[in-house]
Scaffold this motif. Structure first.
Motif, PDB file in Angstrom:
ATOM      1  N   GLY A 115       0.848  -1.201   0.000  1.00  0.00           N
ATOM      2  CA  GLY A 115       0.000   0.000   0.000  1.00  0.00           C
ATOM      3  C   GLY A 115       0.870   1.231   0.000  1.00  0.00           C
ATOM      4  N   SER A 116       0.498   2.215  -0.812  1.00  0.00           N
ATOM      5  CA  SER A 116       1.369   3.362  -1.033  1.00  0.00           C
ATOM      6  C   SER A 116       0.693   4.675  -0.675  1.00  0.00           C
ATOM      7  N   ARG A 117       1.537   5.686  -0.517  1.00  0.00           N
ATOM      8  CA  ARG A 117       1.068   7.034  -0.284  1.00  0.00           C
ATOM      9  C   ARG A 117       0.395   7.629  -1.512  1.00  0.00           C
ATOM     10  N   ASP A 118       0.542   6.967  -2.676  1.00  0.00           N
ATOM     11  CA  ASP A 118      -0.121   7.464  -3.888  1.00  0.00           C
ATOM     12  C   ASP A 118      -1.578   7.028  -3.974  1.00  0.00           C
ATOM     13  N   GLY A 119      -2.077   6.327  -2.927  1.00  0.00           N
ATOM     14  CA  GLY A 119      -3.477   5.921  -2.913  1.00  0.00           C
ATOM     15  C   GLY A 119      -3.778   4.649  -3.666  1.00  0.00           C
ATOM     16  N   THR A 120      -2.773   3.774  -3.857  1.00  0.00           N
ATOM     17  CA  THR A 120      -2.979   2.519  -4.577  1.00  0.00           C
ATOM     18  C   THR A 120      -2.533   1.333  -3.725  1.00  0.00           C
ATOM     19  N   VAL A 121      -3.114   0.176  -4.042  1.00  0.00           N
ATOM     20  CA  VAL A 121      -2.729  -1.106  -3.464  1.00  0.00           C
ATOM     21  C   VAL A 121      -2.296  -2.007  -4.611  1.00  0.00           C
ATOM     22  N   ALA A 122      -1.107  -2.612  -4.506  1.00  0.00           N
ATOM     23  CA  ALA A 122      -0.556  -3.425  -5.592  1.00  0.00           C
ATOM     24  C   ALA A 122      -0.335  -4.856  -5.122  1.00  0.00           C
ATOM     25  N   LEU A 123      -0.648  -5.819  -5.987  1.00  0.00           N
ATOM     26  CA  LEU A 123      -0.446  -7.237  -5.717  1.00  0.00           C
ATOM     27  C   LEU A 123       0.749  -7.720  -6.533  1.00  0.00           C
ATOM     28  N   TRP A 124       1.700  -8.381  -5.853  1.00  0.00           N
ATOM     29  CA  TRP A 124       2.934  -8.850  -6.475  1.00  0.00           C
ATOM     30  C   TRP A 124       3.054 -10.360  -6.307  1.00  0.00           C
ATOM     31  N   ARG A 125       3.566 -11.020  -7.363  1.00  0.00           N
ATOM     32  CA  ARG A 125       3.767 -12.477  -7.296  1.00  0.00           C
ATOM     33  C   ARG A 125       5.217 -12.808  -7.623  1.00  0.00           C
ATOM     34  N   MET A 126       5.842 -13.607  -6.762  1.00  0.00           N
ATOM     35  CA  MET A 126       7.215 -14.044  -6.978  1.00  0.00           C
ATOM     36  C   MET A 126       7.215 -15.393  -7.692  1.00  0.00           C
ATOM     37  N   ASP A 127       7.786 -15.457  -8.896  1.00  0.00           N
ATOM     38  CA  ASP A 127       7.828 -16.688  -9.677  1.00  0.00           C
ATOM     39  C   ASP A 127       8.959 -17.595  -9.188  1.00  0.00           C
ATOM     40  N   PRO A 128       8.799 -18.927  -9.327  1.00  0.00           N
ATOM     41  CA  PRO A 128       9.868 -19.855  -8.886  1.00  0.00           C
ATOM     42  C   PRO A 128      11.194 -19.632  -9.592  1.00  0.00           C
ATOM     43  N   ASP A 129      11.185 -19.134 -10.820  1.00  0.00           N
ATOM     44  CA  ASP A 129      12.438 -18.931 -11.548  1.00  0.00           C
ATOM     45  C   ASP A 129      13.346 -17.913 -10.870  1.00  0.00           C
ATOM     46  N   MET A 130      12.797 -17.087 -10.009  1.00  0.00           N
ATOM     47  CA  MET A 130      13.610 -16.073  -9.341  1.00  0.00           C
ATOM     48  C   MET A 130      14.551 -16.667  -8.300  1.00  0.00           C
ATOM     49  N   PHE A 131      14.336 -17.919  -7.908  1.00  0.00           N
ATOM     50  CA  PHE A 131      15.105 -18.513  -6.816  1.00  0.00           C
ATOM     51  C   PHE A 131      16.147 -19.516  -7.299  1.00  0.00           C
ATOM     52  N   ASN A 132      16.555 -19.415  -8.554  1.00  0.00           N
ATOM     53  CA  ASN A 132      17.496 -20.375  -9.126  1.00  0.00           C
ATOM     54  C   ASN A 132      18.953 -20.046  -8.835  1.00  0.00           C
ATOM     55  N   GLY A 133      19.193 -19.135  -7.952  1.00  0.00           N
ATOM     56  CA  GLY A 133      20.569 -18.767  -7.607  1.00  0.00           C
ATOM     57  C   GLY A 133      20.831 -17.314  -7.959  1.00  0.00           C
ATOM     58  N   ILE A 134      21.773 -16.749  -7.261  1.00  0.00           N
ATOM     59  CA  ILE A 134      22.094 -15.337  -7.432  1.00  0.00           C
ATOM     60  C   ILE A 134      23.294 -15.195  -8.371  1.00  0.00           C
ATOM     61  N   SER A 135      23.127 -14.403  -9.407  1.00  0.00           N
ATOM     62  CA  SER A 135      24.241 -14.077 -10.301  1.00  0.00           C
ATOM     63  C   SER A 135      24.712 -12.655 -10.007  1.00  0.00           C
ATOM     64  N   TRP A 136      25.847 -12.286 -10.594  1.00  0.00           N
ATOM     65  CA  TRP A 136      26.457 -11.001 -10.251  1.00  0.00           C
ATOM     66  C   TRP A 136      26.805 -10.223 -11.502  1.00  0.00           C
ATOM     67  N   TYR A 137      26.661  -8.889 -11.394  1.00  0.00           N
ATOM     68  CA  TYR A 137      27.137  -8.015 -12.454  1.00  0.00           C
ATOM     69  C   TYR A 137      28.674  -8.005 -12.428  1.00  0.00           C
ATOM     70  N   LYS A 138      29.292  -8.330 -13.549  1.00  0.00           N
ATOM     71  CA  LYS A 138      30.749  -8.458 -13.569  1.00  0.00           C
ATOM     72  C   LYS A 138      31.450  -7.117 -13.354  1.00  0.00           C
ATOM     73  N   ASP A 139      30.889  -6.051 -13.901  1.00  0.00           N
ATOM     74  CA  ASP A 139      31.596  -4.785 -13.847  1.00  0.00           C
ATOM     75  C   ASP A 139      31.460  -4.084 -12.501  1.00  0.00           C
ATOM     76  N   MET A 140      30.323  -4.248 -11.809  1.00  0.00           N
ATOM     77  CA  MET A 140      30.098  -3.517 -10.568  1.00  0.00           C
ATOM     78  C   MET A 140      30.201  -4.383  -9.312  1.00  0.00           C
ATOM     79  N   GLY A 141      30.221  -5.708  -9.475  1.00  0.00           N
ATOM     80  CA  GLY A 141      30.269  -6.576  -8.307  1.00  0.00           C
ATOM     81  C   GLY A 141      29.002  -6.558  -7.486  1.00  0.00           C
ATOM     82  N   LEU A 142      27.871  -6.243  -8.118  1.00  0.00           N
ATOM     83  CA  LEU A 142      26.593  -6.184  -7.423  1.00  0.00           C
ATOM     84  C   LEU A 142      25.732  -7.382  -7.801  1.00  0.00           C
ATOM     85  N   PRO A 143      24.889  -7.852  -6.876  1.00  0.00           N
ATOM     86  CA  PRO A 143      24.030  -8.990  -7.205  1.00  0.00           C
ATOM     87  C   PRO A 143      22.981  -8.608  -8.241  1.00  0.00           C
ATOM     88  N   ARG A 144      22.652  -9.551  -9.091  1.00  0.00           N
ATOM     89  CA  ARG A 144      21.622  -9.349 -10.106  1.00  0.00           C
ATOM     90  C   ARG A 144      20.296  -9.894  -9.575  1.00  0.00           C
TER      91      ARG A 144
END
Length: 462
Positions: free
Chosen positions: A211-240
Motif C-alpha cells: 500500500g502506497s502514499r499514492d493511494g494505490t494497493v498493488a499485488l505482487w507475485r514471486m515466480d519460482p524462476d527467481m530462486f534459481n541462484g544469485i548471479s552477479w554483475y561483472k563490472d560492478m560486483g553487485l548482485p543481479r
C-alpha cells in the motif's frame, strides 16, 4: 538379625551417595524384592534441566494434565495476562540511526528493522551487534531519487519465513530478499507505485500486497524462476535480481470529504477469509477479496478518522483493530453493529502508533513512549497489581498497567534547542513492536515524534 553388609555393597552405596549431589530421589513405592533379598529402592532419576522460561514451565504442567480438557489453553491464557507485568527493559544502542519504523523477529536472537533514514539492518539482541543490509536499486535509478526523510515504513516476513519484503533504495519500490541469507530476489520497480510504500502484507509464501502514499494497493507475485541462484554483475560486483511489475493494482476510492488524502497507511490480511483490510488517511476502512487479483468488497468511514496509522487483524476473533489519534476501534466487517466498544488511549495526546494482537490481548504502542495492554474479553485495560503480603495474592490497584520505555538516543541539534528548549526528557513514539512468544520477549522500536527531531529508541523487554 540383619544381614551383614559386604564390601561391594558398601562401595555401591558410596557411589550412589556421590551421585546424589547432582540428582535427587523422586518419591515412589518400594519395589518388590526377590526371595531372600532386602527391599529394593527405586532407581535414582535425574531431574530435567531447568529452563528459565514461563512457556517451558507451562508446557510441562500442561503435559502432566493432558487428561484435563482445555487445561493448556487456560494456562496459556493465564500466562498472556501475567506476562506484561513481568517484562523488564534492556535498551539496545543503535548509534545515530533515525527512528525505527518497522521490525520483525528473524529467529530467537535476531530482529530485522527499517528506519526513517532508509536503513535496513539486523540487530543481535544478545550481543547488540548491528548488520546493515544493502538496499536494492531501481533499474533506472536516475528517474526517482530517494528522499532522505522518507524511510523504510514496512518490513514483513512471508508465512514460512523464507522471504522478506520491504522497501528499496527508492521507497516507491518493493524489495524482496531470500532468508536467512538476505540474497536479493526481486525488486518491484516497473509500473508500480509512484510514491512511498507505507505498508506490506503477505497473502501466501509467494504473493505480497503493498500500500502506497499514492493511494494505490498493488499485488505482487514471486515466480519460482527467481530462486534459481544469485548471479552477479561483472563490472560492478553487485548482485543481479529480477525487476518485476505488479499483477494487479487497485486505487482507493475517492471520498467526498477529503479526496486528496487517500494515502494507504496500513494493511492487514485475513487468511481465514482471504480478505485484505486497509486504512487510508482520509478516515476510511477498505476491504478487498484477495485471490489472484483484488476485488473490493466495501468501504466505510471510521468512527475516529484522525491519524489512522496502524491496523492489525486477529484470526481468533475475526476482528480488525485500527489505531487513531485518540482511540483503538474494533471492526468486524460482517456485522454492522460493533459489539466491542472503542478503547480510549489518550497518552499525552500523541495517539496510537503501533498495534498487535495475541489471542485476546491487544498491545498498544503510543506516541508518548508507553505500552498499554487491553483485554478484549473483559473489555478493559490490564491493571497494575498491588504488592502481595505473605498470606494473600496480589490484587488489582485500579491503575492501568503501563510500561514506559527508556530515553533512547536524541540528536541534540539546533532544532532541539531552538524549538523544544533543549528538553531533557523527550518521550519516544513507539512506531513498532513485535513479540517472540515462544521466548516470551518483546522488541520495541521508535524515536522522537516530531518529524524534525533526529533520534531512536530500541528496547528488548523480557
Amino acid at each position: 538379625m540383619a544381614p551383614q553388609q559386604t564390601g561391594s555393597s558398601r562401595k555401591r552405596k558410596a557411589q550412589g551417595d556421590g551421585q546424589g549431589a547432582g540428582s535427587s530421589v523422586l518419591p515412589g513405592p518400594v519395589m518388590a524384592a526377590a526371595p531372600g533379598e532386602g527391599p529394593r529402592l527405586p532407581k535414582r532419576q535425574r531431574r530435567p534441566v531447568a529452563r528459565r522460561s514461563l512457556v517451558h514451565y507451562l508446557n510441562g504442567r500442561a503435559q502432566g494434565h493432558a487428561g484435563l480438557p482445555g487445561f493448556e489453553s487456560e494456562l496459556r491464557g493465564y500466562a498472556i495476562l501475567r506476562l506484561p507485568e513481568l517484562l523488564q527493559e534492556r535498551q539496545l544502542a543503535l548509534g545515530p540511526l533515525n527512528k525505527v519504523f518497522a521490525s520483525q523477529w528473524l529467529n530467537a536472537r535476531q530482529v530485522v528493522c527499517g528506519t526513517k533514514c532508509n536503513t535496513l539492518f539486523v540487530v543481535d539482541i544478545h550481543s547488540g551487534r548491528i548488520t546493515r543490509i544493502p538496499l536494492m536499486r531501481d533499474r533506472v535509478p536516475g528517474l526517482a531519487r530517494p528522499q532522505p526523510t522518507c524511510g523504510i515504513h514496512a518490513v514483513e516476513l512471508n508465512p514460512s519465513k523464507t522471504l522478506l519484503a520491504t522497501g528499496g533504495e527508492n521507497p516507491n519500490s518493493l524489495a524482496v530478499y531470500q532468508l536467512p541469507t538476505f540474497d536479493p530476489v526481486c525488486l518491484g520497480d516497473r509500473q508500480g507505485h509512484r510514491d512511498w510504500i507505507f505498508a506490506i502484507a503477505w497473502m501466501s509464501d509467494t504473493v505480497a500486497v503493498s500500500g502506497s502514499r499514492d493511494g494505490t494497493v498493488a499485488l505482487w507475485r514471486m515466480d519460482p524462476d527467481m530462486f534459481n541462484g544469485i548471479s552477479w554483475y561483472k563490472d560492478m560486483g553487485l548482485p543481479r535480481y529480477a525487476h518485476i511489475r505488479p499483477k494487479d493494482m487497485e486505487a482507493i476510492p475517492r471520498a467526498t470529504t477529503n479526496p486528496g488524502n487517500r494515502k494507504v497507511r496500513a494493511l492487514a490480511f485475513s487468511g481465514k477469509n482471504q480478505e485484505l483490510g486497509a486504512v487510508s488517511l482520509d478516515g476510511y476502512f477498505h476491504l478487498w477479496k484477495a485471490r489472484s487479483s483484488l476485488s473490493r468488497l466495501l468501504s466505510f468511514r471510521l468512527p475516529y478518522c484522525r491519524e489512522n496509522v496502524c491496523l492489525t487483524y486477529c484470526d481468533d476473533l475475526s476482528l480488525y483493530a485500527v489505531g487513531s489519534q485518540s482511540h483503538v476501534s474494533f471492526l468486524d466487517p460482517r456485522q454492522r453493529q460493533q459489539n466491542i466498544r472503542p478503547l480510549c488511549s489518550r497518552e499525552g495526546g500523541t495517539g496510537v502508533r503501533s498495534l498487535s494482537f495475541y489471542q485476546h490481548i491487544i498491545t498498544v504502542g503510543t506516541g508518548h513512549g508507553s505500552l498499554l495492554f487491553y483485554d478484549i474479553r473483559a473489555q478493559k485495560f490490564l491493571e497494575e497489581k498491588s504488592s502481595a503480603s505473605l498470606d494473600s495474592f496480589p490484587g488489582p490497584t485500579g491503575r492501568k498497567l503501563k510500561l514506559t520505555c527508556g530515553r533512547g538516543w536524541l540528536n541534540q541539534n539546533e532544532l532541539w534547542v531552538n524549538y523544544f528548549g533543549g528538553m531533557e526528557e523527550f518521550p519516544n513514539a513507539l512506531y513498532t513492536h513485535c513479540y517472540n512468544w515462544p521466548e516470551m520477549k518483546l522488541f520495541v522500536g521508535g524515536g522522537p515524534l516530531p518529524s524534525g527531531l533526529h533520534g531512536n529508541y530500541a528496547g528488548l523487554w523480557s
